[in-house]
Design a protein around this motif. Structure first.
Motif, PDB file in Angstrom:
ATOM      1  N   TRP A 468       0.847  -1.191   0.000  1.00  0.00           N
ATOM      2  CA  TRP A 468       0.000   0.000   0.000  1.00  0.00           C
ATOM      3  C   TRP A 468       0.880   1.238   0.000  1.00  0.00           C
ATOM      4  O   TRP A 468       1.939   1.248   0.627  1.00  0.00           O
ATOM      5  CB  TRP A 468      -0.888   0.039   1.239  1.00  0.00           C
ATOM      6  N   THR A 469       0.433   2.242  -0.687  1.00  0.00           N
ATOM      7  CA  THR A 469       1.071   3.545  -0.609  1.00  0.00           C
ATOM      8  C   THR A 469      -0.022   4.550  -0.268  1.00  0.00           C
ATOM      9  O   THR A 469      -1.039   4.603  -0.956  1.00  0.00           O
ATOM     10  CB  THR A 469       1.719   3.924  -1.948  1.00  0.00           C
ATOM     11  N   SER A 483      -4.999   9.892  -0.446  1.00  0.00           N
ATOM     12  CA  SER A 483      -5.124   8.956  -1.559  1.00  0.00           C
ATOM     13  C   SER A 483      -4.491   7.633  -1.162  1.00  0.00           C
ATOM     14  O   SER A 483      -3.376   7.608  -0.649  1.00  0.00           O
ATOM     15  CB  SER A 483      -4.427   9.501  -2.804  1.00  0.00           C
ATOM     16  N   VAL A 484      -5.219   6.564  -1.391  1.00  0.00           N
ATOM     17  CA  VAL A 484      -4.737   5.231  -1.025  1.00  0.00           C
ATOM     18  C   VAL A 484      -4.466   4.459  -2.305  1.00  0.00           C
ATOM     19  O   VAL A 484      -5.346   4.333  -3.150  1.00  0.00           O
ATOM     20  CB  VAL A 484      -5.793   4.489  -0.189  1.00  0.00           C
ATOM     21  N   THR A 485      -3.246   3.952  -2.447  1.00  0.00           N
ATOM     22  CA  THR A 485      -2.869   3.244  -3.663  1.00  0.00           C
ATOM     23  C   THR A 485      -2.541   1.797  -3.329  1.00  0.00           C
ATOM     24  O   THR A 485      -1.702   1.542  -2.464  1.00  0.00           O
ATOM     25  CB  THR A 485      -1.636   3.896  -4.301  1.00  0.00           C
ATOM     26  N   TYR A 495      -3.191   0.958  -8.306  1.00  0.00           N
ATOM     27  CA  TYR A 495      -4.569   1.414  -8.482  1.00  0.00           C
ATOM     28  C   TYR A 495      -4.945   2.257  -7.270  1.00  0.00           C
ATOM     29  O   TYR A 495      -4.772   1.823  -6.141  1.00  0.00           O
ATOM     30  CB  TYR A 495      -5.499   0.222  -8.674  1.00  0.00           C
ATOM     31  N   THR A 496      -5.407   3.471  -7.534  1.00  0.00           N
ATOM     32  CA  THR A 496      -5.524   4.457  -6.479  1.00  0.00           C
ATOM     33  C   THR A 496      -6.969   4.844  -6.234  1.00  0.00           C
ATOM     34  O   THR A 496      -7.727   5.077  -7.187  1.00  0.00           O
ATOM     35  CB  THR A 496      -4.738   5.717  -6.871  1.00  0.00           C
ATOM     36  N   GLY A 501     -11.771  10.044   2.415  1.00  0.00           N
ATOM     37  CA  GLY A 501     -11.641  10.542   3.774  1.00  0.00           C
ATOM     38  C   GLY A 501     -10.547   9.760   4.480  1.00  0.00           C
ATOM     39  O   GLY A 501     -10.250   8.623   4.096  1.00  0.00           O
ATOM     40  N   VAL A 502      -9.930  10.361   5.500  1.00  0.00           N
ATOM     41  CA  VAL A 502      -8.777   9.705   6.121  1.00  0.00           C
ATOM     42  C   VAL A 502      -9.160   8.329   6.663  1.00  0.00           C
ATOM     43  O   VAL A 502      -8.581   7.306   6.292  1.00  0.00           O
ATOM     44  CB  VAL A 502      -8.190  10.595   7.235  1.00  0.00           C
ATOM     45  N   SER A 503     -10.182   8.298   7.528  1.00  0.00           N
ATOM     46  CA  SER A 503     -10.568   7.007   8.112  1.00  0.00           C
ATOM     47  C   SER A 503     -11.150   6.096   7.056  1.00  0.00           C
ATOM     48  O   SER A 503     -10.930   4.892   7.049  1.00  0.00           O
ATOM     49  CB  SER A 503     -11.619   7.208   9.189  1.00  0.00           C
ATOM     50  N   GLN A 504     -11.896   6.701   6.136  1.00  0.00           N
ATOM     51  CA  GLN A 504     -12.548   5.948   5.079  1.00  0.00           C
ATOM     52  C   GLN A 504     -11.523   5.178   4.242  1.00  0.00           C
ATOM     53  O   GLN A 504     -11.633   3.970   4.044  1.00  0.00           O
ATOM     54  CB  GLN A 504     -13.301   6.953   4.198  1.00  0.00           C
ATOM     55  N   GLY A 505     -10.518   5.900   3.775  1.00  0.00           N
ATOM     56  CA  GLY A 505      -9.516   5.291   2.911  1.00  0.00           C
ATOM     57  C   GLY A 505      -8.705   4.242   3.635  1.00  0.00           C
ATOM     58  O   GLY A 505      -8.466   3.149   3.112  1.00  0.00           O
ATOM     59  N   LEU A 506      -8.283   4.562   4.870  1.00  0.00           N
ATOM     60  CA  LEU A 506      -7.473   3.601   5.606  1.00  0.00           C
ATOM     61  C   LEU A 506      -8.306   2.381   5.976  1.00  0.00           C
ATOM     62  O   LEU A 506      -7.825   1.247   5.920  1.00  0.00           O
ATOM     63  CB  LEU A 506      -6.890   4.259   6.859  1.00  0.00           C
TER      64      LEU A 506
END
Lengths: 528, 167
Positions: A468-469, A483-485, A495-496, A501-506
Motif C-alpha cells: 500500500w502507498t 489517496s490510497v494506492t 490502483y488508487t 476521507g482519512v478514516s474511510q480510505g485507511l
C-alpha cells in the motif's frame, strides 16, 4: 553448427542447462529441430515487390524524362529485381539459419548468420503465446508466433517465430499453454464468453480515434500536397471553393469534412481491429481473444496471470452508455510494438450491461465486481476538483488578460472567450470527476473508480495486492482527505482511490487486505 | 467520514534515520546549489557587460539554497521514519507531500543496498526494497551503513524463507 557458432559467444553461454541441450542442431537429434516455414521467402519477396512497385512508377516517370522511356524502364526493372532478389535472398539465409525446438523443459531458438543467437525459455515460465498474421501471411496460411514469459525484462523474454504454418502455430500454442488442469475445476462455463455483435460498431465514431483521425486526414492532405510542391495550390483551391461564403461557413464546412473523414476512418479501423472478435475460455485455464479483419490476431491470457479487470469508459463512449474491458494481468509486455497496441483489451466498447456480464464471466463470478455499489468520497474531494478546474482555466486566462492589457485588446477578448467557454466546461468536468470517484470491497475484489475523460473502474483481486502507498499533500491534509494506492504486480502496477476521507480510505485498505495495514493504524480520540 | 467508530490514522513508524542524514542532506543541497552559482559567478566575473544580471541570480540562488540547506533537512529528519516488523516494511517520507509505503514481507522480491560517494563520506546507505509491482518500491535513505547492512541481511533472510513468486 558451423565455425561461426564456435567463434561467436552465445548470449546463453552461461546457462548450463541450456548448453546441455544445445549440442547444435546438426549434431544430436536433428528430428527435434524444426524450421520456420519456407514460404517466408515468398512472403518477403512479395512484400518487397509491393513496396518496389509503389516506388517504381514515380521513379520511372522521373527517369524517362532524362533517359527516354525504354532505358528508364530497363534501369528500374533491374533495380527492382535486384532489391527483390536481395530481400528474398536475405530472408532465405535467415530461414536456413533459424531453427527452433520445443523440448521437454525448454523452448529453444537458434538464429543469426554471423553472430549465432541461441535463446531459450523455460517452458514453465511461458505465460503467453500470441499469434499474428497480416494479410499476406493469411493468404499463404502462415502465422507469426510470439512466445513470452511475461517478464519485465523487455525483448529477451520473447521468442518470435516468424512465420510458421497456421496448424503449427496452433499446435505450439496448445502445447505450450496447456497445463495439467492447473485452473480451478469447471465451476464456470468454458467456451465462448463473448463474440462480436456488429451493432457495437455504433460506438466507434464516438471514440477518441475519430477526431484524431479527422485531424490526421487534414494534416495528411497538406503534407502530401507539400511533397508534390502543391500545398499552395491546394489551399488556393479550397479558398476558391469558398469564395462566395463567409469565413464562418468555411470553417464549419471544413470541420464537418474532417469529422466525416474521422468517422469513416474510425469505422474502418474498428472493422479491421475487431472483425471476427471472439473471447473464449479454453480448458487449460486460458482466455483467448481472436480478432482482426486483415491482420488476424490471437492473444492468450493465462488465467493464473489475471488479477482483475479494468472497465474503461472514455468520455465519448460513456455518454452513450458503453464501456470497454481491459484485463489486469501480471507480466506487462514492454515491447515497443505491443505498448501502443491494445493487447490487454478483452472486449471492445460495448453496452455497459454486456461489459459487466463479460467481466463477471472472465473473473468466474456471478456478478461483476465492477458493477458493485461504490462508496462515494467526501465533499472535500469535489471542492478540490472544482478548485483545480478553476486554476486550470484561470491561469492561462489571466496570462492572456495580462498580455492583452499590456499589448492588444484582441487578447483581452480571447481571454474573455476562453473564460466563458472554459469555466462551465471545467466545472462540469470537475463535478463529473467527483461523481466518478468511488471505492468498495466486493467479494474477493477491491474496486476503485476515478476519472472523467477516461473513467476507469478497476476491480483488483485482493490477493493480488502486494503493498500500500498512502499519500497526503499539504492541501489534502487541510481538507482531511488522502489517496490510497494498492500496488500490484499486474496491469498498471498501482490502483488508487483518490481523495478518500482519512478514516474511510485507511479503513478500505485495511478491509481489502486484512492484517497488512492494521499494525500501523492508530485510533484518534475525537477532538473536542 | 465514519465518525461513529472514531477516526483512525497511520501512526508514525518507530525508527528515525541516522542523525548524520541531516548533514548528508545539507551537503547534497549545498552541492546542488553550488553548481549553478559557481557557473553564474564565473560568467559574471568574465563577462563585464552582463555582470549585474549574472551575479544577481547567483546571489539569490546562493541565499535560497543555503537557507534551504539549513532549514529543510532538520524538518525532513523529523518526518522521515521507518520500521520493519515481521510482517511488513513501513516507511514514511515527504514533508509537503507525505507518503506512507507498506510492503509485506511475503511480497518482497529484491533488497538492494546502495552507497553513493557522498553517502560513504557520511557512512550512510540507502536500502531499496522492491516488490513485483513496478510502482511499489520502498526506499529507506540515510540509514547508518551498519544498520543498513543488518537490515538488508534480515530482509533477505525473511524473504528467502517465504515461498511463492511474490506476485
Amino acid at each position: 553448427m558451423s565455425s561461426e557458432a564456435a567463434l561467436s559467444p552465445s548470449p546463453e553461454a552461461g546457462d548450463d542447462r541450456d548448453r546441455s541441450h544445445a549440442q547444435g542442431p546438426g549434431a544430436a537429434a536433428p528430428a527435434d529441430w524444426r524450421r520456420l516455414d519456407r514460404r517466408t521467402v515468398l512472403a518477403s519477396a512479395l512484400v518487397t515487390g509491393g513496396v518496389v512497385a509503389g516506388a517504381a512508377v514515380p521513379t520511372t516517370l522521373g527517369l524517362s524524362g532524362r533517359l527516354g522511356f525504354g532505358a528508364a524502364v530497363a534501369w528500374v526493372l533491374t533495380g527492382s529485381l535486384l532489391l527483390i532478389g536481395s530481400a528474398a535472398g536475405g530472408d532465405y539465409v535467415r530461414w536456413r539459419r533459424t531453427r527452433y525446438r520445443i523440448g521437454a523443459e525448454r523452448v529453444e531458438l537458434h538464429t543469426g548468420l554471423f553472430l549465432v543467437k541461441k535463446r531459450s525459455l523455460a517452458r514453465e515460465r511461458i505465460r503467453s503465446v500470441d499469434l499474428t498474421a497480416h494479410l499476406l501471411q493469411r493468404i499463404l496460411g502462415l502465422v507469426t508466433v510470439r512466445i513470452g514469459t511475461g517478464e519485465h525484462s523487455g525483448n529477451d523474454s520473447t521468442l518470435e517465430l516468424d512465420p510458421v504454418t497456421r496448424p503449427e502455430g496452433e499446435r505450439l500454442r496448445r502445447a505450450l499453454l496447456e497445463r495439467a488442469a492447473a485452473g480451478s475445476p469447471g465451476t464456470h462455463r468454458e467456451g465462448e464468453l463473448a463474440a462480436l455483435d456488429p451493432r457495437w460498431i455504433r460506438y466507434a465514431p464516438v471514440s477518441f480515434v475519430a477526431p484524431a483521425l479527422g485531424c490526421a486526414a487534414g494534416g495528411a492532405v497538406l503534407q502530401v500536397s507539400d511533397w508534390f510542391g502543391a500545398q499552395g495550390q491546394v489551399i488556393e483551391w479550397i479558398g476558391e471553393r469558398f469564395r462566395d461564403t463567409s469565413l464562418l461557413t468555411m470553417i464549419v464546412l471544413l470541420a464537418l469534412a474532417a469529422v466525416v473523414a474521422g468517422v469513416v476512418g474510425a469505422l474502418g479501423l474498428w472493422v479491421e481491429m475487431w472483425w471476427n472478435y471472439r473471447l473464449e475460455r479454453e480448458p487449460g485455464g486460458t482466455l483467448r481473444i481472436r480478432r482482426g479483419l486483415l491482420t488476424s490476431r490471437s492473444v492468450s491470457i493465462e488465467e493464473r496471470r489475471l488479477r482483475g479487470v479494468d472497465l474503461v469508459e472514455p468520455l465519448g463512449i460513456r455518454t452513450f452508455g458503453a464501456a470497454r474491458v481491459d484485463a489486469i494481468t501480471t507480466g506487462l509486455v514492454k515491447d515497443d510494438e505491443e505498448q501502443h497496441g491494445d493487447h490487454n483489451t478483452l472486449l471492445p466498447a460495448v453496452p455497459r450491461r454486456v461489459a459487466d456480464a463479460v467481466a463477471a464471466d472472465v473473473l468466474r463470478e456471478t456478478t461483476s465486481p465492477t458493477g458493485a455499489p461504490l462508496t462515494a468520497h467526501p465533499l472535500a474531494a469535489r471542492g478540490r476538483r472544482l478548485r483545480r478546474a478553476c486554476w486550470a482555466v484561470g491561469a492561462p486566462v489571466s496570462v492572456l488578460a495580462l498580455l492583452g492589457a499590456l499589448l492588444t485588446p484582441v487578447l483581452l477578448w480571447t481571454a474573455l472567450g476562453c473564460a466563458v467557454v472554459g469555466l462551465p466546461v471545467g466545472v462540469l468536468l470537475a463535478r463529473d470527476a467527483y461523481r466518478g470517484l468511488g471505492h468498495a470491497v466486493s467479494g474477493d475484489y477491491l474496486v476503485v473508480r476515478a476519472g472523467t475523460v477516461r473513467r476507469s473502474t478497476a476491480a483488483l483481486e485482493r490477493a493480488g495486492v502486494i503493498g500500500w502507498t498512502v499519500r497526503q499533500t499539504y492541501f489534502q491534509r487541510r481538507s482531511g482527505v488522502l489517496s490510497v494506492t494498492a500496488t500490484t504486480a499486474a496491469g498498471a502496477g498501482a490502483y488508487t482511490a483518490h481523495d478518500t476521507g482519512v478514516s474511510q480510505g485507511l479503513g478500505f485498505a485495511a478491509e481489502a487486505v486484512p492484517g497488512l495495514l492494521e499494525p500501523f493504524l492508530e485510533r484518534v480520540p475525537p477532538l473536542g | 467520514m465514519t465518525t461513529g467508530e472514531g477516526t483512525v490514522r497511520l501512526r508514525p513508524p518507530n525508527n528515525t534515520l541516522d542523525p548524520r542524514a541531516v548533514g548528508w542532506w545539507r551537503a547534497q543541497w549545498l552541492l546542488l546549489t553550488a553548481a549553478p552559482v559557481v557557473v553564474l559567478a564565473l560568467l559574471g566575473a568574465l563577462i563585464a557587460p552582463a555582470r549585474f544580471w549574472l551575479l544577481l541570480p547567483a546571489a539569490v540562488l546562493a541565499v535560497l539554497g543555503t537557507g534551504c540547506a539549513v532549514l529543510l533537512p532538520a524538518w525532513w529528519f523529523r518526518t522521515h521514519r521507518w520500521e520493519v516488523t515481521d510482517e511488513a516494511v513501513y516507511v514514511r517520507t515527504g514533508v509537503f507531500r507525505q507518503e506512507w509505503r507498506i510492503a509485506p514481507m511475503s511480497r518482497i522480491q529484491t533488497v538492494d543496498t546502495v552507497r553513493g560517494p557522498l553517502e560513504q563520506l557520511y557512512r550512510l546507505a540507502t536500502v531499496t526494497v522492491t516488490t513485483a509491482s513496478a510502482k511499489g518500491a520502498v526506499r529507506i535513505e540515510g540509514l547508518d551503513h551498519e544498520t543498513a547492512a543488518g537490515l538488508a541481511e534480515r530482509l533477505t533472510r525473511i524473504t528467502q524463507d517465504t515461498p511463492g513468486d511474490a506476485t
